[in-house]
Motif scaffolding. Sequence first.
Motif, PDB file in Angstrom:
ATOM      1  N   ASP A  45       0.837  -1.194   0.000  1.00 59.45           N
ATOM      2  CA  ASP A  45       0.000   0.000   0.000  1.00 59.45           C
ATOM      3  C   ASP A  45       0.872   1.245   0.000  1.00 59.45           C
ATOM      4  O   ASP A  45       1.905   1.280   0.662  1.00 59.45           O
ATOM      5  CB  ASP A  45      -0.920  -0.005   1.220  1.00 59.45           C
ATOM      6  CG  ASP A  45      -1.983   1.072   1.143  1.00 59.45           C
ATOM      7  OD1 ASP A  45      -2.339   1.487   0.018  1.00 59.45           O
ATOM      8  OD2 ASP A  45      -2.472   1.494   2.202  1.00 59.45           O
ATOM      9  N   GLU A  46       0.433   2.252  -0.744  1.00 58.30           N
ATOM     10  CA  GLU A  46       1.174   3.513  -0.841  1.00 58.30           C
ATOM     11  C   GLU A  46       0.204   4.660  -0.603  1.00 58.30           C
ATOM     12  O   GLU A  46      -0.922   4.656  -1.075  1.00 58.30           O
ATOM     13  CB  GLU A  46       1.777   3.656  -2.232  1.00 58.30           C
ATOM     14  CG  GLU A  46       2.408   4.992  -2.496  1.00 58.30           C
ATOM     15  CD  GLU A  46       2.736   5.202  -3.963  1.00 58.30           C
ATOM     16  OE1 GLU A  46       3.262   6.269  -4.273  1.00 58.30           O
ATOM     17  OE2 GLU A  46       2.449   4.319  -4.787  1.00 58.30           O
ATOM     18  N   THR A  47       0.650   5.640   0.146  1.00 59.38           N
ATOM     19  CA  THR A  47      -0.131   6.853   0.352  1.00 59.38           C
ATOM     20  C   THR A  47       0.835   8.027   0.398  1.00 59.38           C
ATOM     21  O   THR A  47       2.042   7.852   0.548  1.00 59.38           O
ATOM     22  CB  THR A  47      -0.978   6.778   1.636  1.00 59.38           C
ATOM     23  OG1 THR A  47      -1.849   7.902   1.673  1.00 59.38           O
ATOM     24  CG2 THR A  47      -0.113   6.761   2.876  1.00 59.38           C
ATOM     25  N   GLY A  48       0.311   9.230   0.235  1.00 57.57           N
ATOM     26  CA  GLY A  48       1.180  10.392   0.225  1.00 57.57           C
ATOM     27  C   GLY A  48       0.467  11.633   0.704  1.00 57.57           C
ATOM     28  O   GLY A  48      -0.755  11.671   0.819  1.00 57.57           O
ATOM     29  N   ALA A  49       1.252  12.657   0.970  1.00 56.20           N
ATOM     30  CA  ALA A  49       0.721  13.956   1.378  1.00 56.20           C
ATOM     31  C   ALA A  49       1.533  15.035   0.679  1.00 56.20           C
ATOM     32  O   ALA A  49       2.717  14.871   0.415  1.00 56.20           O
ATOM     33  CB  ALA A  49       0.821  14.117   2.884  1.00 56.20           C
TER      34      ALA A  49
END
Length: 78
Positions: free
Chosen positions: A4-8
């Motif tokens: 899983d990948e997430t970013g801001a």
Amino acid sequence: MFIDETGASTKMARLYGRCARGQRLRVGIPHGHWKTTTFVAGLRLSGFTAPMVLDGPMTGPWFAAYVEQILVPTLPAE
């Protein structure tokens, strides 16, 4: 295992706001120093494994390095 990948991003700013009727809304926002931070990790039934934080977006070479140097060592040998 799932990856899983997430970013801001710091360039996110509100498009709307509230203030007293007849007053102008003035709000400071980050300007000119926009950055992206990415978090990627493996997810198992037992929890997270092999987390990594990048100062920037995920690219093909970064993903290959993540798999090779961080994710693969956490996998059980068969």
